[in-house]
Write a protein that holds these residues in place. Structure first.
Motif, PDB file in Angstrom:
ATOM      1  N   ARG A   1       7.543  -8.205  -9.019  1.00 37.66           N
ATOM      2  CA  ARG A   1       6.567  -8.043 -10.112  1.00 37.66           C
ATOM      3  C   ARG A   1       5.161  -8.469  -9.695  1.00 37.66           C
ATOM      4  N   GLN A   2       5.082  -9.515  -8.873  1.00 34.26           N
ATOM      5  CA  GLN A   2       3.745 -10.045  -8.541  1.00 34.26           C
ATOM      6  C   GLN A   2       3.102  -9.323  -7.359  1.00 34.26           C
ATOM      7  N   SER A   3       3.688  -8.218  -6.926  1.00 32.03           N
ATOM      8  CA  SER A   3       3.095  -7.476  -5.802  1.00 32.03           C
ATOM      9  C   SER A   3       1.674  -7.032  -6.143  1.00 32.03           C
ATOM     10  N   GLN A   4       0.836  -6.988  -5.125  1.00 31.72           N
ATOM     11  CA  GLN A   4      -0.522  -6.458  -5.312  1.00 31.72           C
ATOM     12  C   GLN A   4      -0.519  -5.022  -4.806  1.00 31.72           C
ATOM     13  N   LEU A   5      -0.358  -4.112  -5.728  1.00 28.60           N
ATOM     14  CA  LEU A   5      -0.188  -2.707  -5.357  1.00 28.60           C
ATOM     15  C   LEU A   5      -1.529  -2.003  -5.141  1.00 28.60           C
ATOM     16  N   SER A   6      -1.521  -1.123  -4.161  1.00 25.96           N
ATOM     17  CA  SER A   6      -2.639  -0.211  -3.970  1.00 25.96           C
ATOM     18  C   SER A   6      -2.012   1.167  -3.766  1.00 25.96           C
TER      19      SER A   6
ATOM     20  N   ALA B   1       4.544   3.475 -14.053  1.00 25.22           N
ATOM     21  CA  ALA B   1       4.729   2.130 -13.499  1.00 25.22           C
ATOM     22  C   ALA B   1       4.986   1.112 -14.602  1.00 25.22           C
ATOM     23  N   THR B   2       5.849   0.159 -14.303  1.00 27.49           N
ATOM     24  CA  THR B   2       6.157  -0.907 -15.253  1.00 27.49           C
ATOM     25  C   THR B   2       6.108  -2.258 -14.536  1.00 27.49           C
ATOM     26  N   ASP B   3       5.340  -3.171 -15.080  1.00 25.62           N
ATOM     27  CA  ASP B   3       5.262  -4.549 -14.573  1.00 25.62           C
ATOM     28  C   ASP B   3       4.692  -4.653 -13.164  1.00 25.62           C
ATOM     29  N   ILE B   4       3.826  -3.750 -12.786  1.00 25.92           N
ATOM     30  CA  ILE B   4       3.189  -3.805 -11.466  1.00 25.92           C
ATOM     31  C   ILE B   4       1.675  -3.685 -11.655  1.00 25.92           C
ATOM     32  N   GLY B   5       0.955  -4.728 -11.235  1.00 24.98           N
ATOM     33  CA  GLY B   5      -0.496  -4.683 -11.326  1.00 24.98           C
ATOM     34  C   GLY B   5      -1.109  -4.227 -10.017  1.00 24.98           C
ATOM     35  N   GLY B   6      -2.436  -4.093 -10.007  1.00 29.70           N
ATOM     36  CA  GLY B   6      -3.119  -3.678  -8.787  1.00 29.70           C
ATOM     37  C   GLY B   6      -4.020  -2.492  -9.042  1.00 29.70           C
ATOM     38  N   TRP B   7      -4.125  -1.636  -8.030  1.00 29.55           N
ATOM     39  CA  TRP B   7      -5.056  -0.507  -8.083  1.00 29.55           C
ATOM     40  C   TRP B   7      -4.287   0.808  -7.981  1.00 29.55           C
ATOM     41  N   TYR B   8      -4.512   1.680  -8.933  1.00 32.14           N
ATOM     42  CA  TYR B   8      -3.873   2.992  -8.958  1.00 32.14           C
ATOM     43  C   TYR B   8      -4.959   4.057  -8.855  1.00 32.14           C
ATOM     44  N   TYR B   9      -4.694   5.046  -8.031  1.00 33.36           N
ATOM     45  CA  TYR B   9      -5.686   6.108  -7.899  1.00 33.36           C
ATOM     46  C   TYR B   9      -4.981   7.452  -7.773  1.00 33.36           C
ATOM     47  N   THR B  10      -5.452   8.428  -8.488  1.00 33.28           N
ATOM     48  CA  THR B  10      -4.944   9.789  -8.310  1.00 33.28           C
ATOM     49  C   THR B  10      -6.108  10.768  -8.434  1.00 33.28           C
ATOM     50  N   VAL B  11      -6.035  11.832  -7.665  1.00 34.34           N
ATOM     51  CA  VAL B  11      -7.086  12.844  -7.777  1.00 34.34           C
ATOM     52  C   VAL B  11      -6.897  13.614  -9.083  1.00 34.34           C
TER      53      VAL B  11
ATOM     54  N   LYS C   1       0.849  -1.187   0.000  1.00 32.53           N
ATOM     55  CA  LYS C   1       0.000   0.000   0.000  1.00 32.53           C
ATOM     56  C   LYS C   1       0.882   1.233   0.000  1.00 32.53           C
ATOM     57  N   MET C   2       0.530   2.195  -0.816  1.00 41.17           N
ATOM     58  CA  MET C   2       1.343   3.412  -0.893  1.00 41.17           C
ATOM     59  C   MET C   2       0.454   4.631  -0.906  1.00 41.17           C
ATOM     60  N   PHE C   3       0.890   5.648  -0.198  1.00 38.36           N
ATOM     61  CA  PHE C   3       0.264   6.959  -0.342  1.00 38.36           C
ATOM     62  C   PHE C   3       1.380   7.963  -0.570  1.00 38.36           C
ATOM     63  N   VAL C   4       1.446   8.456  -1.768  1.00 33.33           N
ATOM     64  CA  VAL C   4       2.466   9.441  -2.138  1.00 33.33           C
ATOM     65  C   VAL C   4       1.718  10.618  -2.757  1.00 33.33           C
ATOM     66  N   PRO C   5       1.478  11.672  -2.014  1.00 34.13           N
ATOM     67  CA  PRO C   5       0.569  12.711  -2.515  1.00 34.13           C
ATOM     68  C   PRO C   5       1.051  13.443  -3.761  1.00 34.13           C
ATOM     69  N   SER C   6       2.348  13.794  -3.790  1.00 38.31           N
ATOM     70  CA  SER C   6       2.797  14.663  -4.888  1.00 38.31           C
ATOM     71  C   SER C   6       4.145  14.223  -5.442  1.00 38.31           C
TER      72      SER C   6
ATOM     73  N   GLY D   1       3.401 -10.285   5.163  1.00 37.68           N
ATOM     74  CA  GLY D   1       2.102  -9.620   5.328  1.00 37.68           C
ATOM     75  C   GLY D   1       1.952  -8.384   4.466  1.00 37.68           C
ATOM     76  N   GLY D   2       3.039  -7.939   3.859  1.00 40.03           N
ATOM     77  CA  GLY D   2       2.973  -6.762   3.008  1.00 40.03           C
ATOM     78  C   GLY D   2       3.486  -5.514   3.707  1.00 40.03           C
ATOM     79  N   VAL D   3       3.670  -4.474   2.932  1.00 39.37           N
ATOM     80  CA  VAL D   3       4.231  -3.241   3.493  1.00 39.37           C
ATOM     81  C   VAL D   3       3.348  -2.052   3.141  1.00 39.37           C
ATOM     82  N   LYS D   4       3.561  -0.996   3.917  1.00 37.18           N
ATOM     83  CA  LYS D   4       2.817   0.236   3.686  1.00 37.18           C
ATOM     84  C   LYS D   4       3.819   1.388   3.635  1.00 37.18           C
ATOM     85  N   LEU D   5       3.770   2.123   2.565  1.00 37.15           N
ATOM     86  CA  LEU D   5       4.658   3.274   2.394  1.00 37.15           C
ATOM     87  C   LEU D   5       3.814   4.542   2.411  1.00 37.15           C
ATOM     88  N   VAL D   6       4.165   5.445   3.294  1.00 37.67           N
ATOM     89  CA  VAL D   6       3.411   6.697   3.376  1.00 37.67           C
ATOM     90  C   VAL D   6       4.377   7.880   3.317  1.00 37.67           C
TER      91      VAL D   6
END
Lengths: 223, 297
Positions: B111-116, B126-136, B48-53, B86-91
């Motif tokens: 490569r097989q990470s489940q990104l959010s 992003a290259t070779d990373i699947g999952g969910w991407y969101y930006t305002v 899980k990542m939250f990188v605002p800018s 268990g996975g990591v969280k980057l904020v």
């Protein structure tokens, strides 16, 4: 899988075209029984798939043609046998064989064409009339619209409670896009009031509500 | 076929050029950037990542670890928590009102990470990373290969150029480009232009409310497409040897058939059924006021 999580796209497509394996199909059916949104979307996909399958130009395979060919051959046999006493049997038999041979040749030709063109093969045509199918498609699309409308209202209420947490840019983008979608919905509703049995209008209305639901879900993530 | 490639390249080139500023900036980041954090991470673990800018470059690799390189904005702080299984969280946190557009991160993960991933206005490549991407309101550019990918934005641009079994892509006023080799695609905008420049799609659903939709490629055999637009145009730039069966309808808009010798199956005032070539693909188009155009490339 719960009503809150919804089916993913592959499950919806699989439910619509019947390609899910047995165990998955049971789980998906259970979900569809409790989730109006997924059920509406699957109904809509089914309607699209059935439209494609109903295409008059679809090519049929030899296997699909055989039952009707056989019926026609049997029918020809009955005529031929019943007429045996009139002395014209050999000529009619030759004609019957000729008809059967022509039909089989046509079937083989169509099968060859199907192979060459690699066209998706539709299942046997449903017995329901075109009018019945149109009514079913109409009801299905109207159900989709209603489900999306209800969900958009619920999401809108939820969002209003969290509106203050939205960043100004996100809030402005939301308002602008909501206005665009609501204008399209108003236009479509007015057009449907003038032409209530227009299936294309109903489909466009369902698409607009779907966009609204998607927008509101995105907005709920923007806080 | 040559016309098909030309049309695809022209459209993809024009759109990528328009969307490429953030991408080019992201590409300048290299592994020579200082290492900020690293952590063991099993394949398939959630991230899980939250990188605002700022700019974020995500790269899938074959190691079982996550590495974050780059530079943070002056006032920004970063935390990386979690476990390898268990996975990591980057904020990345920014003080209110801080300007951290200088943040530039290169993030390597399995490569097989489940990104959010969630951003406010960052440019993401992003290259070779699947999952969910969101930006305002930032931009997303997703390439490489992954099993599934979902990308959403309120108003930012999204360019999907990936090989994937399933993709769902949504934006509001931003531009949306679908290229690469996705098989099942569900893409929509509210007002932004939606461009499709790939012949790999097997099932596609494309929709907009007021944005124009342009499809510039051939169709895969046996593919199914549905296009829907309220008031934007739906335009097809197709090779002359295209093989597809079209059901085109518009309630109030025009239908403009630029092919010289189609075989119409049926036509009304604002609907047209026609087969081009052997009719191997099925394409359904509906608009309310938008024009529907078929053009040969």
């Amino acid at each position: 899988m719960s009503a809150a999580t919804h089916l993913d796209e592959r499950e919806r497509q699989g439910a619509a075209d019947g390609t899910l394996d047995a165990s998955r199909a049971l789980a998906v059916a259970a979900h569809l029984a409790t989730c109006a949104e997924c059920a509406a979307d699957v109904a809509r996909l089914r309607s699209l798939v059935s439209l494609v399958r109903e295409e008059p130009m679809a090519v049929t395979t030899e296997e699909d043609l055989w039952p009707s060919i056989r019926l026609r051959i049997e029918a020809a046999k009955v005529v031929r046998l019943g007429a045996a006493d009139d002395g014209a049997r050999p000529a009619r038999r030759r004609r019957g064989i000729g008809i059967a041979a022509t039909i089989v040749a046509a079937a083989l030709l169509l099968a060859a064409l199907a192979q060459m063109q690699r066209v998706r093969v539709p299942p046997a045509a449903p017995a329901a009339s075109a009018a019945t199918q149109l009514d079913a498609a109409f009801a299905s699309v109207a159900d989709s619209s209603r489900a999306f409308e209800e969900e958009s209202n619920a999401l809108l209420n939820e969002l209003e409670m969290r509106r203050a947490m939205l960043r100004p840019h996100a809030s402005a983008a939301l308002d602008s896009d909501l206005a665009v979608i609501d204008r399209s919905i108003d236009e479509l509703k007015a057009a449907i009031a003038r032409d209530p049995k227009n299936l294309a209008l109903q489909r466009l209305l369902a698409a607009s509500y779907r966009e609204k639901v998607d927008l509101l879900r995105r907005a709920n993530n923007a806080g | 076929m040559r016309g098909d490639r030309y049309a695809t390249r022209t459209l993809a080139g024009a759109v990528l050029l328009a969307m490429g500023v953030g991408h080019a900036r992201a590409q300048r980041a290299t592994t020579a950037e200082p290492l900020l954090r690293s952590h063991a991470l099993h394949r398939g673990a959630p991230v899980k990542m939250f990188v605002p800018s700022g700019t974020v470059r995500l790269v899938g690799w074959d190691r079982e670890s996550i590495e974050i390189r780059g530079r943070l904005g002056r006032a920004a702080q970063m935390s990386l928590t979690g476990s390898d299984s268990g996975g990591v969280k980057l904020v990345v946190e920014e003080p209110a009102g801080a300007t951290t557009s200088a943040s530039r991160l290169d993030i390597y993960m399995p490569r097989q990470s489940q990104l959010s991933l969630k951003t406010v206005d960052a440019s993401v490549d992003a290259t070779d990373i699947g999952g969910w991407y969101y930006t305002v309101s930032g931009s997303l550019r997703i390439g490489g290969s992954m099993s599934t990918v979902e990308a959403e934005s309120m108003s930012g641009d999204i360019a999907l150029a990936a090989t994937t079994a399933w993709a769902r892509v949504r934006t509001g006023a931003g531009r949306l480009l679908v290229s690469g080799a996705p098989e099942d695609v569900d893409a929509s905008t509210v007002g932004g232009a939606l461009d499709i420049a790939t012949s790999a799609i097997l099932r596609g659903r494309f929709a907009s409310v007021t944005g124009d939709i342009r499809y510039a490629s051939s169709f895969a055999p046996r593919s199914l497409f549905e296009f829907s637009d309220h008031s934007g145009a739906v335009e097809f730039l197709l090779p002359r040897d295209v093989s597809a069966r079209f059901e085109l309808s518009s309630v109030m808009g025009a239908i403009d058939n630029g092919f010289m010798q189609p075989r119409p199956a049926a036509s009304g005032v604002r609907s047209l059924s026609l087969t081009l070539g052997a009719g191997n693909a099925n394409v359904v188009v509906r608009t309310f006021r938008g024009t529907v155009r078929l053009r040969s490339s």
